[in-house]
Design an enzyme around this catalytic site. Sequence first.
Site, PDB file in Angstrom:
ATOM      1  N   ARG A 292     -14.367  -7.872   1.442  1.00 17.53           N
ATOM      2  CA  ARG A 292     -12.922  -7.709   1.230  1.00 17.53           C
ATOM      3  C   ARG A 292     -12.188  -8.993   1.580  1.00 17.53           C
ATOM      4  O   ARG A 292     -11.247  -9.392   0.895  1.00 17.53           O
ATOM      5  CB  ARG A 292     -12.373  -6.546   2.092  1.00 17.53           C
ATOM      6  CG  ARG A 292     -12.819  -5.153   1.661  1.00 17.53           C
ATOM      7  CD  ARG A 292     -12.304  -4.757   0.285  1.00 17.53           C
ATOM      8  NE  ARG A 292     -10.861  -4.882   0.147  1.00 17.53           N
ATOM      9  CZ  ARG A 292      -9.968  -3.971   0.547  1.00 17.53           C
ATOM     10  NH1 ARG A 292     -10.381  -2.831   1.060  1.00 17.53           N
ATOM     11  NH2 ARG A 292      -8.664  -4.167   0.384  1.00 17.53           N
TER      12      ARG A 292
ATOM     13  N   GLN B 118     -10.153  -3.312  -3.678  1.00 22.46           N
ATOM     14  CA  GLN B 118     -11.449  -2.794  -3.268  1.00 22.46           C
ATOM     15  C   GLN B 118     -12.473  -3.038  -4.376  1.00 22.46           C
ATOM     16  O   GLN B 118     -13.605  -3.478  -4.119  1.00 22.46           O
ATOM     17  CB  GLN B 118     -11.336  -1.293  -2.974  1.00 22.46           C
ATOM     18  CG  GLN B 118     -12.632  -0.649  -2.555  1.00 22.46           C
ATOM     19  CD  GLN B 118     -13.100  -1.144  -1.191  1.00 22.46           C
ATOM     20  OE1 GLN B 118     -12.343  -1.147  -0.232  1.00 22.46           O
ATOM     21  NE2 GLN B 118     -14.354  -1.549  -1.079  1.00 22.46           N
TER      22      GLN B 118
ATOM     23  N   ARG C 198       0.888  -1.179   0.000  1.00 24.75           N
ATOM     24  CA  ARG C 198       0.000   0.000   0.000  1.00 24.75           C
ATOM     25  C   ARG C 198       0.912   1.210   0.000  1.00 24.75           C
ATOM     26  O   ARG C 198       1.696   1.412   0.932  1.00 24.75           O
ATOM     27  CB  ARG C 198      -0.905  -0.019   1.229  1.00 24.75           C
ATOM     28  CG  ARG C 198      -1.604   1.295   1.459  1.00 24.75           C
ATOM     29  CD  ARG C 198      -2.721   1.210   2.460  1.00 24.75           C
ATOM     30  NE  ARG C 198      -3.895   0.593   1.880  1.00 24.75           N
ATOM     31  CZ  ARG C 198      -5.137   0.713   2.367  1.00 24.75           C
ATOM     32  NH1 ARG C 198      -5.338   1.430   3.455  1.00 24.75           N
ATOM     33  NH2 ARG C 198      -6.154   0.127   1.784  1.00 24.75           N
TER      34      ARG C 198
ATOM     35  N   HIS D 180      -7.129   1.317  -6.532  1.00 19.70           N
ATOM     36  CA  HIS D 180      -7.399   0.427  -5.403  1.00 19.70           C
ATOM     37  C   HIS D 180      -8.121  -0.807  -5.969  1.00 19.70           C
ATOM     38  O   HIS D 180      -9.307  -1.025  -5.733  1.00 19.70           O
ATOM     39  CB  HIS D 180      -8.262   1.161  -4.379  1.00 19.70           C
ATOM     40  CG  HIS D 180      -8.300   0.512  -3.023  1.00 19.70           C
ATOM     41  ND1 HIS D 180      -7.596  -0.640  -2.720  1.00 19.70           N
ATOM     42  CD2 HIS D 180      -8.960   0.855  -1.887  1.00 19.70           C
ATOM     43  CE1 HIS D 180      -7.825  -0.970  -1.457  1.00 19.70           C
ATOM     44  NE2 HIS D 180      -8.641  -0.083  -0.928  1.00 19.70           N
TER      45      HIS D 180
ATOM     46  N   ASP E  33     -16.909   7.957  -1.458  1.00 24.08           N
ATOM     47  CA  ASP E  33     -15.664   7.743  -0.712  1.00 24.08           C
ATOM     48  C   ASP E  33     -15.297   9.098  -0.107  1.00 24.08           C
ATOM     49  O   ASP E  33     -15.890  10.130  -0.451  1.00 24.08           O
ATOM     50  CB  ASP E  33     -14.578   7.224  -1.681  1.00 24.08           C
ATOM     51  CG  ASP E  33     -13.240   6.939  -1.001  1.00 24.08           C
ATOM     52  OD1 ASP E  33     -13.202   6.816   0.241  1.00 24.08           O
ATOM     53  OD2 ASP E  33     -12.218   6.829  -1.721  1.00 24.08           O
TER      54      ASP E  33
ATOM     55  N   CYS F  83     -16.419   2.487   0.372  1.00 24.27           N
ATOM     56  CA  CYS F  83     -15.285   1.574   0.643  1.00 24.27           C
ATOM     57  C   CYS F  83     -14.854   1.626   2.102  1.00 24.27           C
ATOM     58  O   CYS F  83     -14.208   0.687   2.570  1.00 24.27           O
ATOM     59  CB  CYS F  83     -14.121   1.912  -0.275  1.00 24.27           C
ATOM     60  SG  CYS F  83     -13.545   3.599  -0.091  1.00 24.27           S
TER      61      CYS F  83
HETATM   62  N1   CP Z   1     -11.360   0.236   2.143  1.00 26.43           N
HETATM   63  C1   CP Z   1     -10.100   0.079   2.599  1.00 26.43           C
HETATM   64  O1   CP Z   1      -9.146  -0.181   1.855  1.00 26.43           O
HETATM   65  O2   CP Z   1      -9.973   0.192   3.956  1.00 26.43           O
HETATM   66  P1   CP Z   1      -8.610   0.283   4.757  1.00 26.43           P
HETATM   67  O3   CP Z   1      -7.946   1.562   4.348  1.00 26.43           O
HETATM   68  O4   CP Z   1      -9.000   0.262   6.194  1.00 26.43           O
HETATM   69  O5   CP Z   1      -7.746  -0.886   4.387  1.00 26.43           O
HETATM   70  N1  NVA Z   2      -9.611   7.180  -1.356  1.00 29.85           N
HETATM   71  C1  NVA Z   2      -9.275   6.684  -0.042  1.00 29.85           C
HETATM   72  C2  NVA Z   2      -9.582   5.228   0.061  1.00 29.85           C
HETATM   73  C3  NVA Z   2      -9.339   4.605   1.405  1.00 29.85           C
HETATM   74  C4  NVA Z   2      -9.589   3.136   1.433  1.00 29.85           C
HETATM   75  C5  NVA Z   2      -7.811   6.971   0.257  1.00 29.85           C
HETATM   76  O1  NVA Z   2      -6.978   6.774  -0.640  1.00 29.85           O
HETATM   77  O2  NVA Z   2      -7.511   7.408   1.363  1.00 29.85           O
END
Ligand code: CP
Ligand code: NVA
Length: 306
Positions: free
Chosen positions: A291, A133, A103, A130, A223, A263
Site C-alpha cells: 500500500r 487497494q 474516505r 477501493h 475481505d 486487504c
Molecule cells: N485495507 C485498508 O484500506 O485498510 P485500512 O482500512 O486500515 O486503511
Molecule cells: N470492505 C471493507 C474494506 C476495508 C479496507 C470495508 O469497506 O470496510
Amino acid sequence: MRHFLSIAQATGEQLRHVLDVALELRGQRRRGVAHRPVLAGRTLAMIFEKPSLRTRVSFEQGMFELGGHAIRLGHEEVGLGVRESPADIARVLSGMVHGIMARVYEHRKVVELAGASDVPVINALSDESHPCQALADAMTLMDEFGRDLTGRTLAFIGDGNNVARSLATLCGKLGMRFVLACPQGYELSPMLADDLQQGLPATARVVRDPIEAVREADAIYTDTWVSMGQEEQAVKRRAAFKGYQVNASLLAAAPAWAVVLHCMPAHRNVEITDEVMDGPRSRVVPQAHNRLHAQKGLLAALLGGV
Ligand code: CP
Ligand code: NVA
C-alpha cells in the site's frame, strides 16, 4: 489522469505507469537510495469519514518520503456534507493544498469533491470502490507472477463489496479473469455492471460454490463480510456467508501455486482462518506493505507529474 476515483476511470496504460513508478520507488527504498523530492512543497489534505490504518499511514508516510506533507482531517472537524457541502470543501481546499484524498460512505461524495476541485481528488475507499487497494494488490500479484498478469485468475470469496468491485475492474484492465463466489444477494453492484459495459465484459463471473471459484485460481482473495457502515447487518451477514470461509480445505482445491490475499483488517477465523492467514501461501503482510509503495506511485504521478 486528473482524479483517481475508480479503477474504471483509468486506462490500463495509466495503471501500469503508476505501478511502474511504484516499483521503481520501492526499489530505491529497498536499496537505500534517496528519492528525488518530487512532492517538495506539496500538501495532501486527507478527509476520513471512516477509520483507517493502512490507508492513512501509507498516504501520510508516502507524502513524507517524497518530500511533501499531509494533513489529516477527521469527519468530526470537516463534517463532509454536514457542516459544509463536499463542493464547498473542495473549492476551499483547492486554493490551499495540492491534492485531496477522501474516505467516505457514499461514493457520490468523492464525485462531488472532484467535480468542484481544481486539484486531484483520490478515492481512499467509498462504499462502492477501493481503487488504491486494487493498485497495491496488482503490485502484489506482479511480485508473484511477473509484470504481465494476462490470463491469470483472481478468485474473490465472499461479499461483492467495494474491494471486490475494484478488483473485478482491475482484472478487466489488466487482462485477468475475475470470479466471485458469493451467496445470492451479495453480488457485484449494478454500478460495476455499468463499468463492465464500458469494455470489460467477459472478465467477471459469479458462482455460488467457492470450490468451483478457486479451482483455476492463481490468487484467492477475501475481505470482511461486514464492511464499515454495515455493522447493524452483522448477524444476518455472518449467517449468509457461512460456507464462504477461506480455510485449508478450500485451499486444497486450488492449484498448488495459488496465493492468498486479504486487504485487511481481517477477522481471523471468520472469513479467513489463522492457519491460512499465517500460512506459507499467504501474502497478506507484503500486500499491506505494498500500500505504501502503490500510494507513492499514485501520488508521484498525480501530484508530482512523474
Ligand atoms: N485495507 C485498508 O484500506 O485498510 P485500512 O482500512 O486500515 O486503511
Ligand atoms: N470492505 C471493507 C474494506 C476495508 C479496507 C470495508 O469497506 O470496510
